[in-house]
Design a protein around this motif. Structure first.
Motif, mmCIF file in Angstrom:
data_model
loop_
_atom_site.group_PDB
_atom_site.id
_atom_site.type_symbol
_atom_site.label_atom_id
_atom_site.label_comp_id
_atom_site.label_asym_id
_atom_site.label_seq_id
_atom_site.Cartn_x
_atom_site.Cartn_y
_atom_site.Cartn_z
ATOM 1 N N CYS A 34 22.092 24.438 -2.820
ATOM 2 C CA CYS A 34 22.763 24.199 -4.170
ATOM 3 C C CYS A 34 22.768 22.799 -4.322
ATOM 4 N N GLY A 35 23.094 22.526 -5.560
ATOM 5 C CA GLY A 35 23.529 21.114 -5.776
ATOM 6 C C GLY A 35 22.220 20.091 -5.912
ATOM 7 N N LEU A 36 22.345 19.115 -5.047
ATOM 8 C CA LEU A 36 20.985 18.249 -5.039
ATOM 9 C C LEU A 36 19.995 18.771 -4.037
ATOM 10 N N ALA A 37 20.072 19.835 -3.517
ATOM 11 C CA ALA A 37 19.480 20.286 -2.477
ATOM 12 C C ALA A 37 17.895 20.138 -2.740
ATOM 13 N N GLY A 38 17.422 20.270 -4.008
ATOM 14 C CA GLY A 38 16.049 20.343 -4.585
ATOM 15 C C GLY A 38 15.755 18.752 -4.204
ATOM 16 N N LEU A 39 16.284 17.873 -4.790
ATOM 17 C CA LEU A 39 15.946 16.508 -4.574
ATOM 18 C C LEU A 39 16.018 15.961 -3.219
ATOM 19 N N VAL A 40 16.911 16.570 -2.445
ATOM 20 C CA VAL A 40 16.882 16.044 -0.855
ATOM 21 C C VAL A 40 15.631 16.579 -0.103
ATOM 22 N N THR A 41 15.428 17.818 -0.606
ATOM 23 C CA THR A 41 14.341 18.487 -0.142
ATOM 24 C C THR A 41 12.662 17.916 -0.386
ATOM 25 N N HIS A 42 12.841 17.401 -1.671
ATOM 26 C CA HIS A 42 11.616 16.573 -2.210
ATOM 27 C C HIS A 42 11.340 15.403 -1.647
ATOM 28 N N LEU A 43 12.682 14.735 -1.046
ATOM 29 C CA LEU A 43 12.438 13.290 -0.582
ATOM 30 C C LEU A 43 12.617 13.622 0.916
ATOM 31 N N TRP A 45 10.587 13.164 3.613
ATOM 32 C CA TRP A 45 9.948 12.437 4.264
ATOM 33 C C TRP A 45 10.646 11.061 4.317
ATOM 34 N N THR A 46 11.794 10.736 3.549
ATOM 35 C CA THR A 46 12.534 9.506 3.394
ATOM 36 C C THR A 46 13.945 9.481 4.271
ATOM 37 N N GLU A 47 14.055 10.641 4.937
ATOM 38 C CA GLU A 47 15.242 10.796 5.766
ATOM 39 C C GLU A 47 15.698 9.596 6.635
ATOM 40 N N PRO A 48 16.945 9.203 6.526
ATOM 41 C CA PRO A 48 17.918 9.700 5.929
ATOM 42 C C PRO A 48 18.189 9.077 4.671
ATOM 43 N N ALA A 49 17.376 8.479 4.103
ATOM 44 C CA ALA A 49 17.755 7.840 2.943
ATOM 45 C C ALA A 49 17.897 8.784 1.659
ATOM 46 N N ASN A 50 17.320 10.097 1.866
ATOM 47 C CA ASN A 50 17.479 11.131 0.935
ATOM 48 C C ASN A 50 18.839 11.547 0.703
ATOM 49 N N LEU A 51 19.402 11.693 2.228
ATOM 50 C CA LEU A 51 20.885 12.129 2.224
ATOM 51 C C LEU A 51 21.650 11.003 1.634
ATOM 52 N N LEU A 57 24.855 9.945 -5.406
ATOM 53 C CA LEU A 57 24.775 10.539 -6.525
ATOM 54 C C LEU A 57 26.100 11.674 -6.992
ATOM 55 N N ALA A 58 26.521 12.292 -5.828
ATOM 56 C CA ALA A 58 27.531 13.369 -6.057
ATOM 57 C C ALA A 58 28.900 12.415 -6.025
ATOM 58 N N SER A 59 28.902 11.043 -5.057
ATOM 59 C CA SER A 59 30.284 10.637 -5.475
ATOM 60 C C SER A 59 30.495 10.044 -6.533
ATOM 61 N N GLY A 60 29.634 9.679 -7.394
ATOM 62 C CA GLY A 60 29.460 8.936 -8.464
ATOM 63 C C GLY A 60 29.433 7.522 -8.596
ATOM 64 N N VAL A 61 28.960 7.158 -7.224
ATOM 65 C CA VAL A 61 28.956 5.492 -7.099
ATOM 66 C C VAL A 61 27.995 5.163 -8.046
ATOM 67 N N LEU A 62 26.666 5.769 -7.903
ATOM 68 C CA LEU A 62 25.362 4.980 -8.722
ATOM 69 C C LEU A 62 25.969 5.311 -10.255
ATOM 70 N N HIS A 63 26.508 6.171 -10.616
ATOM 71 C CA HIS A 63 26.973 6.239 -12.032
ATOM 72 C C HIS A 63 27.697 5.065 -12.563
ATOM 73 N N GLU A 64 28.814 4.837 -11.610
ATOM 74 C CA GLU A 64 29.735 3.594 -11.752
ATOM 75 C C GLU A 64 29.038 2.269 -11.920
ATOM 76 N N LEU A 65 27.946 2.115 -10.994
ATOM 77 C CA LEU A 65 27.223 0.753 -10.928
ATOM 78 C C LEU A 65 26.344 0.680 -12.318
ATOM 79 N N VAL A 66 25.598 1.821 -12.775
ATOM 80 C CA VAL A 66 24.953 1.860 -13.875
ATOM 81 C C VAL A 66 25.747 1.888 -15.451
ATOM 82 N N THR A 67 26.941 2.308 -15.275
ATOM 83 C CA THR A 67 27.649 2.147 -16.497
ATOM 84 C C THR A 67 28.884 1.097 -16.593
ATOM 85 N N ASP A 68 28.684 0.145 -15.748
ATOM 86 C CA ASP A 68 29.566 -0.906 -15.515
ATOM 87 C C ASP A 68 29.258 -1.810 -16.824
#
Length: 124
Positions: A34-43, A45-51, A57-68
């Motif tokens: 569920c949720g972002l599992a598809g994205l994590v699965t697709h990436l 090979w980059t583990e643990p960066a995918n997690l 993304l789920a915490s909203g940190v990236l959203h805050e950074l790009v909407t500052d």
């Protein structure tokens, strides 16, 4: 069959992995993705960066950074690229080599071989 200590270790590892996935809301209690599992699965090979990306993304940190709104669109793009660069395909570099690269490339290239620190919001 597997020896008992090996079996116990495998069961423990499986349980801890499932707990991580459930806590990250990547699988539900019945084990369905569920949720972002598809994205994590697709990436995968980059583990643990995918997690980490899914958590940001789920915490909203990236959203805050790009909407500052205190930053220009270009500064927000650069912040996003810096975050992505810190997550994916980083290569360790000896500090002396980093200093040499910084002194040689000063003003000569648009490439950023040595990354500046990650935004504080990303590292918390």
């Amino acid at each position: 069959g597997l020896e008992d200590p090996v079996r116990q270790q495998l069961l423990h590892t499986f349980c801890m992995s499932m707990r991580l996935l459930m806590d990250s809301r990547l699988v539900n209690p019945s084990g369905q993705p569920c949720g972002l599992a598809g994205l994590v699965t697709h990436l995968f090979w980059t583990e643990p960066a995918n997690l980490v990306l899914a958590r940001l993304l789920a915490s909203g940190v990236l959203h805050e950074l790009v909407t500052d709104t205190d930053k220009s669109v270009q500064e927000r793009r650069e912040t996003l690229m810096l975050c992505v660069a810190h997550l994916f395909m980083r290569q360790p570099m000896h500090p002396a080599h980093a200093r040499t690269l910084k002194s040689r490339a000063c003003g000569k290239s648009s490439s950023m071989v040595v990354l500046p620190p990650a935004p504080p919001a990303m590292t918390q």
